[in-house]
Design an enzyme around this catalytic site. Structure first.
Site, PDB file in Angstrom:
ATOM      1  N   SER A 176      47.490   9.582  38.578  1.00  0.00           N
ATOM      2  CA  SER A 176      47.230  10.886  37.977  1.00  0.00           C
ATOM      3  C   SER A 176      46.726  11.864  39.031  1.00  0.00           C
ATOM      4  O   SER A 176      46.072  11.462  40.004  1.00  0.00           O
ATOM      5  CB  SER A 176      46.161  10.690  36.904  1.00  0.00           C
ATOM      6  OG  SER A 176      45.584  11.916  36.561  1.00  0.00           O
TER       7      SER A 176
ATOM      8  N   TYR B  78      37.546   7.182  34.304  1.00  0.00           N
ATOM      9  CA  TYR B  78      39.005   7.071  34.153  1.00  0.00           C
ATOM     10  C   TYR B  78      39.690   7.316  35.501  1.00  0.00           C
ATOM     11  O   TYR B  78      40.526   6.528  35.948  1.00  0.00           O
ATOM     12  CB  TYR B  78      39.521   8.072  33.108  1.00  0.00           C
ATOM     13  CG  TYR B  78      41.016   8.278  33.177  1.00  0.00           C
ATOM     14  CD1 TYR B  78      41.885   7.258  32.790  1.00  0.00           C
ATOM     15  CD2 TYR B  78      41.569   9.472  33.663  1.00  0.00           C
ATOM     16  CE1 TYR B  78      43.268   7.431  32.876  1.00  0.00           C
ATOM     17  CE2 TYR B  78      42.941   9.641  33.751  1.00  0.00           C
ATOM     18  CZ  TYR B  78      43.787   8.626  33.358  1.00  0.00           C
ATOM     19  OH  TYR B  78      45.160   8.790  33.456  1.00  0.00           O
TER      20      TYR B  78
ATOM     21  N   LYS C 141      42.049   4.865  38.269  1.00  0.00           N
ATOM     22  CA  LYS C 141      43.345   5.186  38.913  1.00  0.00           C
ATOM     23  C   LYS C 141      43.222   5.048  40.422  1.00  0.00           C
ATOM     24  O   LYS C 141      44.093   4.483  41.089  1.00  0.00           O
ATOM     25  CB  LYS C 141      43.789   6.605  38.542  1.00  0.00           C
ATOM     26  CG  LYS C 141      44.143   6.780  37.088  1.00  0.00           C
ATOM     27  CD  LYS C 141      45.374   5.977  36.720  1.00  0.00           C
ATOM     28  CE  LYS C 141      45.656   5.964  35.239  1.00  0.00           C
ATOM     29  NZ  LYS C 141      46.642   4.966  34.830  1.00  0.00           N
TER      30      LYS C 141
HETATM   31  P1  NAD Z   1      49.348   6.278  25.918  1.00  0.00           P
HETATM   32  O1  NAD Z   1      47.964   5.944  25.507  1.00  0.00           O
HETATM   33  O2  NAD Z   1      50.214   7.007  24.964  1.00  0.00           O
HETATM   34  O3  NAD Z   1      50.114   4.943  26.377  1.00  0.00           O
HETATM   35  C1  NAD Z   1      49.474   3.859  26.989  1.00  0.00           C
HETATM   36  C2  NAD Z   1      49.946   2.601  26.277  1.00  0.00           C
HETATM   37  O4  NAD Z   1      49.305   1.472  26.857  1.00  0.00           O
HETATM   38  C3  NAD Z   1      49.605   2.592  24.783  1.00  0.00           C
HETATM   39  O5  NAD Z   1      50.765   2.281  24.047  1.00  0.00           O
HETATM   40  C4  NAD Z   1      48.550   1.493  24.652  1.00  0.00           C
HETATM   41  O6  NAD Z   1      48.624   0.835  23.394  1.00  0.00           O
HETATM   42  C5  NAD Z   1      48.909   0.581  25.826  1.00  0.00           C
HETATM   43  N1  NAD Z   1      47.794  -0.198  26.378  1.00  0.00           N
HETATM   44  C6  NAD Z   1      46.567   0.237  26.732  1.00  0.00           C
HETATM   45  N2  NAD Z   1      45.846  -0.775  27.246  1.00  0.00           N
HETATM   46  C7  NAD Z   1      46.642  -1.864  27.217  1.00  0.00           C
HETATM   47  C8  NAD Z   1      46.474  -3.216  27.616  1.00  0.00           C
HETATM   48  N3  NAD Z   1      45.332  -3.655  28.146  1.00  0.00           N
HETATM   49  N4  NAD Z   1      47.504  -4.077  27.450  1.00  0.00           N
HETATM   50  C9  NAD Z   1      48.680  -3.657  26.905  1.00  0.00           C
HETATM   51  N5  NAD Z   1      48.886  -2.403  26.504  1.00  0.00           N
HETATM   52  C10 NAD Z   1      47.888  -1.515  26.656  1.00  0.00           C
HETATM   53  O7  NAD Z   1      49.248   7.050  27.305  1.00  0.00           O
HETATM   54  P2  NAD Z   1      50.381   7.854  28.115  1.00  0.00           P
HETATM   55  O8  NAD Z   1      50.051   9.301  28.027  1.00  0.00           O
HETATM   56  O9  NAD Z   1      51.716   7.380  27.728  1.00  0.00           O
HETATM   57  O10 NAD Z   1      50.019   7.395  29.587  1.00  0.00           O
HETATM   58  C11 NAD Z   1      50.703   6.322  30.239  1.00  0.00           C
HETATM   59  C12 NAD Z   1      50.050   6.091  31.587  1.00  0.00           C
HETATM   60  O11 NAD Z   1      50.095   7.305  32.346  1.00  0.00           O
HETATM   61  C13 NAD Z   1      48.572   5.708  31.504  1.00  0.00           C
HETATM   62  O12 NAD Z   1      48.301   4.753  32.507  1.00  0.00           O
HETATM   63  C14 NAD Z   1      47.868   7.003  31.807  1.00  0.00           C
HETATM   64  O13 NAD Z   1      46.598   6.801  32.377  1.00  0.00           O
HETATM   65  C15 NAD Z   1      48.814   7.650  32.800  1.00  0.00           C
HETATM   66  N6  NAD Z   1      48.683   9.114  32.850  1.00  0.00           N
HETATM   67  C16 NAD Z   1      48.788   9.832  31.703  1.00  0.00           C
HETATM   68  C17 NAD Z   1      48.626  11.215  31.735  1.00  0.00           C
HETATM   69  C18 NAD Z   1      48.689  12.034  30.474  1.00  0.00           C
HETATM   70  O14 NAD Z   1      48.171  13.144  30.471  1.00  0.00           O
HETATM   71  N7  NAD Z   1      49.321  11.561  29.416  1.00  0.00           N
HETATM   72  C19 NAD Z   1      48.388  11.852  32.977  1.00  0.00           C
HETATM   73  C20 NAD Z   1      48.309  11.090  34.131  1.00  0.00           C
HETATM   74  C21 NAD Z   1      48.467   9.705  34.061  1.00  0.00           C
END
Ligand code: NAD
Ligand code: UDP
Length: 351
Positions: free
Chosen positions: A135, A159, A163
């Site tokens: 991120s 958080y 990362k």
């Molecule tokens: P999200 O919460 O919609 O998806 C994450 C998924 O991971 C969920 O389906 C959740 O059920 C699953 N999960 C969480 N912990 C788990 C575990 N221990 N074992 C198995 N499954 C697990 O989030 P997103 O927005 O789709 O983000 C995806 C990735 O991108 C994440 O790592 C997030 O940190 C990163 N990210 C997101 C953003 C954003 O703004 N959406 C920005 C930068 C980085």
């Protein structure tokens, strides 16, 4: 099993951890369109199987889904034993900044332990290609914009630290075993939804992020938007971010996979900013959303949110040069698609 028409060899599958989530579900569609085969692994702690059912409708095929946690070594080992996994896209993790301040141990356990267990199992089964969701938060409060990948890393909340630590773990892993092929994608602000309006972002409770909050104001679920700070050093005083359409972001994963599988892969070029390179303020987004939805977006300017920064936007040139990827969708499309998802599904995936 699928035949890879380039060399006639059988093609292994991609394990998509967190594939039922917001970015994961959109990426599944792009993977399918690009001809990649995948298995989804998700504990559904922040998502629902309904999202996967909708992806199945969109792609017209069943999805192989295993419910499990990245910290559950036995289940992962079984998965690797029973399937030919050639690479991993690792989305699984917890992602709410505010919650991470309240529950740091939960975040460190889920995100860091989850990644360690996954990497151990990958190593055990000789699967050494991984794409990791990082991120822009790893840049903290950048000394300048646009941000390039070589900017100092410094983050201000648990958080963000998960990362940053995972990035360091991946770099150490490579030093210990140079057969690992690792790509780190640093996302800026993902927004929008698939053009079908069938899948999108479905936050639990009150949204922390701007776009889902505005969407809920537009659809009448919330009275007004609180704009956190009107006195930043930006063109209109409100915070500036690099919003990227989730479908563009999904495509970046396909490009990164193509790159990791190609002879051109070079560990020196393995961390990429995934943004548009354009900065929009909160008021710019309110205006664009109002136009897209044809709804009023009442707002109040309130005090700054703790930990927020004035400006954050990417220089995405490296991704263009090395991955051949560039964002193409405009802020208007981001708002239109976000609105379509929100107005068609006012309660998200819940009936
Ligand atoms: P999200 O919460 O919609 O998806 C994450 C998924 O991971 C969920 O389906 C959740 O059920 C699953 N999960 C969480 N912990 C788990 C575990 N221990 N074992 C198995 N499954 C697990 O989030 P997103 O927005 O789709 O983000 C995806 C990735 O991108 C994440 O790592 C997030 O940190 C990163 N990210 C997101 C953003 C954003 O703004 N959406 C920005 C930068 C980085
Ligand atoms: N923001 C806001 N009101 C909200 C949510 C966010 O004014 O209800 C602002 C926030 O201060 C920042 C921008 O919108 O300037 C993007 O915030 P978001 O939480 O979506 O992303 P991040 O802060 O992680 O970049």
């Amino acid at each position: 099993m699928v035949l890879d028409d380039k060399n006639g060899c059988s093609m292994s599958k991609i394990l998509v951890t967190g594939g039922a989530g917001y970015i994961g579900t959109h990426t599944l569609i792009s993977l399918h369109e690009a001809g990649y085969e995948f298995i989804v692994y998700d504990n559904l702690c922040n998502s629902s199987q309904e999202a996967l059912k909708r992806v199945e409708k969109i792609i017209g095929e069943d999805i192989e889904f295993i419910k499990g946690d990245t910290r559950d070594k036995k289940t992962l080992q079984k998965l690797f034993q029973n399937h030919d996994i050639g690479s991993v896209i690792h989305f699984a993790g917890l992602k709410a900044v505010g919650e991470s301040v309240q529950k740091p141990l939960e975040y460190y356990d889920n995100n860091i332990n989850g990644t360690l267990v996954l990497l151990e199992v990958m190593k055990e089964y000789n699967c050494k290609k991984i794409l990791f969701s990082s991120s822009a938060t790893v840049y903290g409060d950048p000394h300048a914009t646009p941000i390039t990948e070589d900017f100092p890393l410094n983050t201000t909340n648990p958080y963000g630290r998960t990362k940053l630590f995972i990035e360091e773990i991946l770099r150490d892993l490579y030093v210990s075993d140079d057969e690992f092929e690792i790509v780190i994608l640093r996302y800026f602000n993902p927004v929008g939804a698939h053009e079908s309006g069938m899948i999108g972002e479905d936050p639990n409770g009150i949204p922390n992020n701007l776009m889902p909050f505005i969407s809920q104001v537009a659809v009448g679920k919330r009275e007004y938007l609180s704009i956190f700070g009107g006195d930043y050093d930006t063109h209109d005083g409100t915070g500036v971010r690099d919003y990227i359409h989730v479908v563009d972001l999904a495509l970046a994963h396909v490009k990164a996979l193509d790159y990791i599988n190609s002879r051109a892969f070079n560990i020196q070029h393995s961390t990429f900013n995934i943004g548009t390179g354009e900065g929009y303020s909160v008021l710019d987004i309110v205006k664009a959303y109002k136009k897209a939805s044809q709804k009023e977006i009442p707002y109040k300017i309130v005090k700054r949110r703790a930990g927020d920064i004035a400006k954050c936007f990417a220089n995405p040139n490296l991704a263009k040069e090395i991955l051949g990827w560039k964002a193409t969708k405009t802020i208007e499309q981001m708002c239109l698609d976000s609105w379509r998802w929100q107005s068609d599904n006012p309660n998200g995936y819940k009936k």
